[in-house]
Design a protein around this motif. Structure first.
Motif, PDB file in Angstrom:
ATOM      1  N   MET A   1       7.156 -51.521  -2.235  1.00  7.97           N
ATOM      2  CA  MET A   1       7.971 -51.011  -3.330  1.00  7.97           C
ATOM      3  C   MET A   1       9.328 -51.696  -3.437  1.00  7.97           C
ATOM      4  SD  MET A   1       9.132 -47.227  -2.060  1.00  7.97           S
ATOM      5  CE  MET A   1      10.334 -46.982  -0.737  1.00  7.97           C
ATOM      6  N   GLY A   2       9.683 -52.553  -2.486  1.00  8.16           N
ATOM      7  CA  GLY A   2      10.965 -53.238  -2.575  1.00  8.16           C
ATOM      8  C   GLY A   2      11.154 -53.965  -3.882  1.00  8.16           C
ATOM      9  N   PRO A   3      10.339 -54.983  -4.161  1.00  7.04           N
ATOM     10  CA  PRO A   3      10.517 -55.717  -5.421  1.00  7.04           C
ATOM     11  C   PRO A   3       9.852 -55.045  -6.616  1.00  7.04           C
ATOM     12  CG  PRO A   3       8.829 -56.754  -4.080  1.00  7.04           C
ATOM     13  CD  PRO A   3       9.388 -55.644  -3.246  1.00  7.04           C
ATOM     14  N   THR A   4       8.824 -54.219  -6.385  1.00  7.77           N
ATOM     15  CA  THR A   4       8.051 -53.677  -7.505  1.00  7.77           C
ATOM     16  C   THR A   4       7.784 -52.183  -7.327  1.00  7.77           C
ATOM     17  OG1 THR A   4       6.058 -54.410  -6.339  1.00  7.77           O
ATOM     18  CG2 THR A   4       6.894 -55.842  -8.096  1.00  7.77           C
ATOM     19  N   PRO A   5       8.789 -51.329  -7.550  1.00 10.99           N
ATOM     20  CA  PRO A   5       8.548 -49.886  -7.399  1.00 10.99           C
ATOM     21  C   PRO A   5       7.658 -49.298  -8.481  1.00 10.99           C
ATOM     22  CG  PRO A   5      10.758 -50.289  -8.227  1.00 10.99           C
ATOM     23  CD  PRO A   5      10.192 -51.624  -7.871  1.00 10.99           C
TER      24      PRO A   5
END
Length: 464
Positions: A347-351
């Motif tokens: 979820m860091g770059p793409t939550p």
């Protein structure tokens, strides 16, 4: 009484055995032959059995033929068979007639099953001429080229799908591209069919090519892939309504965007306190269908829950929805990119990632979905109807097969797509315990083709 085995049962067993054999041979010869080369040899070998009513040993014999060819071993020119011990017309005695001259018949002390196999080998490679003449090679499959939305790449690359086409004398070469690219910039003169991911993209192709034929073998609603902590956070913010399949309220979301909220400004946010805009990651709307479908959803909500029609409505919604895209930074040209990042990067770059429901179901069936991953349905959503436009008679064959062949329909469901028979999709999702909505009711229409194009052009200008 024994169990009655129908012809359909036998066909299903044969197809299953041949698919398993294909997987096995592709793996065994991976060092020396490509998967496509192995599949072509299998297709030719299967063709040598067309018209034979006795099918019990076809997979065994196909495997022997293929292994000989792939290993460079010449086929034998003399075969040993044996007379069976039974004369029943439907039993092993039937093979006596099948292995009569011109084949050499000798009695050997072998088990009956082995004798029958040897007898069938004689049938396969024998001819009506001399016993030393090999059977003529089966005709090579017809190569049919198509350009397809990238989310269907795994489907066309599936060895089971390859075999299903091979049974019909076809080898499909599918090249991926963004669906809007297919409709706007790809040179379709090189292909037999175009297979974008939505009806609007297909409509543009139909207009350009002045054709009317089209096939819609399957569809997929648009969805949003996220993670449990993000879903909980947005539930507290009033954007997500919880449930077995959570609902992503597009109206509440647009209000949040209009207020310029960032993730670290959400109340009680301890799970994702980052200083960036709360945006759903999409593809580039200038090239990709999935982003165009997202634009259709957002424009409907921004237009007071009405399908956009006319220049006034277009101008009214563009100011509200352009920031959904331009605020993302770089966007991929096809839906394969952001969803692959979702699966691998966390979820860091793409939550929040816009996807086709089919992508999530396919990943879950392959064991790539982790327990903290969540599938949500936008309210409202749109149904992406994957529409094939045949450009040649050969392309039309592919469209008809995808729509009518039961095996290909089953395989489409196995890759997460919804066919006309809901039971196919339910069988896949139930077997893999994928939490999906059996019936997606909150679905709105996309704008007319010209309106959607105007909206996409307006968003494209916003990038400048």
């Amino acid at each position: 009484m024994g169990e009655t085995v129908t012809r359909e049962d036998k066909q299903a067993r044969e197809q299953k055995a041949l698919r398993e054999m294909t997987d096995r041979l592709v793996a065994d010869y991976a060092d020396t032959h490509s998967a496509r080369q192995v599949e072509d040899v299998i297709a030719a070998a299967v063709g040598r059995f067309e018209g034979h009513s006795v099918r019990d040993f076809v997979p065994i014999l196909v495997e022997r033929i293929v292994r000989r060819q792939l290993s460079g071993t010449p086929e034998p020119t003399e075969f040993v068979a044996a007379e069976p011990v039974s004369d029943e017309p439907t039993g092993a005695g039937r093979w006596r007639a099948l292995v009569s001259p011109p084949w050499t018949v000798r009695k050997l002390a072998l088990p009956l099953g082995a004798l029958v196999v040897v007898a069938i080998v004689a049938i396969v490679v024998g001819t009506s001429g001399t016993s030393t003449s090999p059977a003529p090679a089966a005709a090579a499959p017809t190569v049919i080229r198509g350009v397809v939305g990238s989310e269907k790449s795994a489907f066309f690359a599936d060895p089971k799908v390859v075999y299903a086409f091979a049974r019909n004398g076809i080898r499909v070469e599918a090249e991926p591209a963004g669906s809007r690219q297919i409709a706007t910039s790809v040179d379709l003169g090189k292909y037999d069919f175009a297979f974008p991911s939505s009806a609007p993209a297909a409509e543009r192709i139909l207009r350009q090519r002045n054709v009317t034929a089209k096939y819609t073998p399957f569809s997929s609603p648009m969805a949003i892939a996220t993670f449990a902590p993000i879903a909980d956070l947005l539930t507290r913010a009033g954007v997500v309504r919880p449930g077995p399949t959570p609902t992503f309220d597009m109206g509440r979301y647009l209000d949040l965007i209009a207020g310029g909220k960032q993730w670290d400004q959400l109340p009680d946010n301890t799970v994702y306190p980052v200083r960036k805009n709360i945006l759903v990651s999409t593809t580039d709307p200038r090239t990709s269908n999935s982003a165009a479908m997202y634009l259709a959803i957002a424009s409907y909500v921004a237009n007071d829950n009405t399908v956009v029609r006319g220049a006034t409505a277009e101008e009214f919604v563009l100011g509200k929805i352009s920031k959904l895209f331009v605020g993302q930074g770089y966007s991929d040209n096809s839906s394969e990119g952001p969803f692959a990042q979702y699966l691998s990067a966390g979820m860091g770059p793409t939550p929040l990632v816009l996807c086709y429901e089919a992508q999530y179901v396919e990943a879950a069936a392959a064991g790539r979905v982790t327990p903290d991953m969540v599938l949500m349905y936008p309210s409202p959503t749109v149904l992406s109807r994957h529409t094939l436009v045949p450009l040649t008679p050969e392309g039309d064959r592919v469209g008809r097969l995808l729509t009518t062949d039961p095996e290909l329909q089953d395989l489409a469901a196995a890759h997460g797509f919804r066919t006309d028979d809901p039971a196919r999709f339910s069988k896949v999702t139930d077997a893999n315990r994928v939490p999906v909505r059996k019936d997606v009711i909150d679905v709105v229409d996309t704008p007319a083709y010209d309106t959607l194009e105007h909206l996409l052009d307006g968003v494209a200008k916003s990038y400048n």
